[in-house]
Design an enzyme around this catalytic site. Structure first.
Site, PDB file in Angstrom:
ATOM      1  N   THR A 113       1.573  -4.203   4.293  1.00  0.00           N
ATOM      2  CA  THR A 113       1.398  -4.456   5.730  1.00  0.00           C
ATOM      3  C   THR A 113       0.856  -5.863   6.018  1.00  0.00           C
ATOM      4  O   THR A 113       1.039  -6.383   7.118  1.00  0.00           O
ATOM      5  CB  THR A 113       0.424  -3.433   6.367  1.00  0.00           C
ATOM      6  OG1 THR A 113      -0.867  -3.593   5.780  1.00  0.00           O
ATOM      7  CG2 THR A 113       0.913  -2.016   6.207  1.00  0.00           C
ATOM      8  N   ASP A 114       0.194  -6.467   5.003  1.00  0.00           N
ATOM      9  CA  ASP A 114      -0.546  -7.703   5.294  1.00  0.00           C
ATOM     10  C   ASP A 114       0.335  -8.886   5.694  1.00  0.00           C
ATOM     11  O   ASP A 114      -0.065  -9.701   6.530  1.00  0.00           O
ATOM     12  CB  ASP A 114      -1.434  -8.073   4.097  1.00  0.00           C
ATOM     13  CG  ASP A 114      -2.668  -7.183   4.037  1.00  0.00           C
ATOM     14  OD1 ASP A 114      -2.994  -6.548   5.064  1.00  0.00           O
ATOM     15  OD2 ASP A 114      -3.296  -7.099   2.964  1.00  0.00           O
ATOM     16  N   THR A 136       0.828  -1.219   0.000  1.00  0.00           N
ATOM     17  CA  THR A 136       0.000   0.000   0.000  1.00  0.00           C
ATOM     18  C   THR A 136       0.850   1.252   0.000  1.00  0.00           C
ATOM     19  O   THR A 136       0.439   2.295  -0.505  1.00  0.00           O
ATOM     20  CB  THR A 136      -0.921  -0.014   1.238  1.00  0.00           C
ATOM     21  OG1 THR A 136      -1.811  -1.106   1.092  1.00  0.00           O
ATOM     22  CG2 THR A 136      -1.723   1.257   1.380  1.00  0.00           C
TER      23      THR A 136
HETATM   24  C1  SIN Z   1      -1.072  -2.966   2.818  1.00  0.00           C
HETATM   25  O1  SIN Z   1       0.062  -2.785   2.476  1.00  0.00           O
HETATM   26  O2  SIN Z   1      -1.562  -2.340   3.810  1.00  0.00           O
HETATM   27  C2  SIN Z   1      -2.021  -3.937   2.174  1.00  0.00           C
HETATM   28  C3  SIN Z   1      -1.517  -4.472   0.905  1.00  0.00           C
HETATM   29  C4  SIN Z   1      -0.277  -5.247   1.069  1.00  0.00           C
HETATM   30  O3  SIN Z   1      -0.067  -5.889   2.106  1.00  0.00           O
HETATM   31  O4  SIN Z   1       0.512  -5.258   0.128  1.00  0.00           O
END
Ligand code: SIN
Length: 319
Positions: free
Chosen positions: A96-97, A17
């Site tokens: 973040t995932d 993200t």
């Molecule tokens: C994010 O980064 O918050 C969600 C998408 C990902 O993990 O690439």
């Protein structure tokens, strides 16, 4: 020729993200992750111009699709970079995932005397208040700090050990926490680890306990309580300040009067979390603990000062 010293950091991009774009700046969901290159992320943070940065796009994925192949490439890129004696540290931009998995993976296999800092964002780069640029700046600053050696995750001003970080929230900007230790912080470019305990204060049981009270800054605070306490003989005052250590003008004047009268003062923040960052303009002593704990600190400090006075008086009497 430019002889200005600049810290050298390698930034490895993997998507997420932090590199995401949405159709509208109001959109925090439904965007396209992994759309911008790592060079574009760097270009969006003017403060990074003060660093000697190298960038490399190792992958470009939404981290729900993180793969063993990318991990293998990432590991190789990090190991190669760690062998470069000119480099201060490494930053990895990530989604973040699955950040906690990549961080754990690297933490369990790397032997490093340099910081390897993973960072990410909860909002796409197009968001009206994107968190990625500040996270990236914090991560680069952290990567130049040798005392942060090891695998770290730097998010929303917090620094987590790579082996203990976990995503706790699917939407909030402060989405990360640690399953183990208290986290360290990145504030105004300063890396602060959980405060080590100060030197113990000598404790003499037979001394009298001083009178210490706590007052709080608040709307309409006019300082009358402080004046009344001083008139009644209070010896120590904890001032629970608003925000980052502020006092109303009237309270500050009253506290200064108290200080002049010999009352020991310490200022803490009345906020439920965090601590006062830096030294507020009023120059009063500050502590990063709760008001109740600061009261104990003053009790001990005043007792210790009394013990010192008693020792000096005894020494004088002995000649
Ligand atoms: C994010 O980064 O918050 C969600 C998408 C990902 O993990 O690439």
């Amino acid at each position: 020729m430019d002889f200005t010293f600049r810290h050298r950091v390698l930034i490895l991009g993997t998507g997420g993200t932090i590199a995401g774009v949405a159709e509208s700046s109001a959109q925090h969901t439904g965007y396209r992750a992994a759309a911008l290159s790592v060079e574009q992320l760097v270009a969006a943070v003017p403060a990074l111009a003060g660093f000697d940065l190298e960038t490399r796009q190792v992958a470009q994925v939404d981290s729900k699709n993180m793969s063993y192949a990318i991990w293998t490439d990432l590991h190789a890129a990090v190991v190669a970079a760690l062998g470069d004696g000119q480099l201060d540290g490494i930053v990895i931009t990530h989604g973040t995932d699955t950040l906690e998995e990549t961080a754990y993976f690297l933490a369990r296999i790397l032997v490093t005397a340099k910081p390897v800092v993973l960072t990410a964002a909860m909002r796409p780069a197009t968001a009206v208040s994107a968190d990625g640029p500040q996270n990236l700046l914090d991560a680069v600053q952290l990567a130049t700090n040798a005392s942060a050696a090891g695998v770290r995750v730097c998010m929303h001003g917090q620094v987590f050990a790579g082996y203990a970080v976990r995503k706790r929230h699917p939407y909030a900007v402060d989405a990360f926490t640690s399953s183990r230790e208290r986290s360290a912080t990145m504030e105004e470019g300063f890396y602060t680890t959980p405060a080590a305990l100060p030197e113990p204060i000598p404790f003499e049981p037979d001394l009298p306990w001083p009178w210490v009270e706590a007052v709080s800054n608040a709307a309409g605070q006019d300082g009358r309580t402080v004046d009344a306490l001083v008139a009644a003989g209070v010896q120590g005052l904890v001032v629970a300040a608003t925000g980052n250590g502020t006092l109303s003008d009237a309270l500050l004047e009253a506290v200064r009067r108290a200080q002049k009268a010999g009352v020991e003062i310490v200022v803490v923040s009345r906020c439920a979390e965090g601590h006062i960052v830096g030294q507020p303009e009023h120059g009063l002593p500050v502590l990063g603990v709760t008001a109740a704990q600061a009261r104990v600190e003053l009790l001990l400090l005043i007792r210790w000062k009394q013990a010192m006075q008693r020792a000096r008086a005894a020494a004088k009497q002995r000649g």
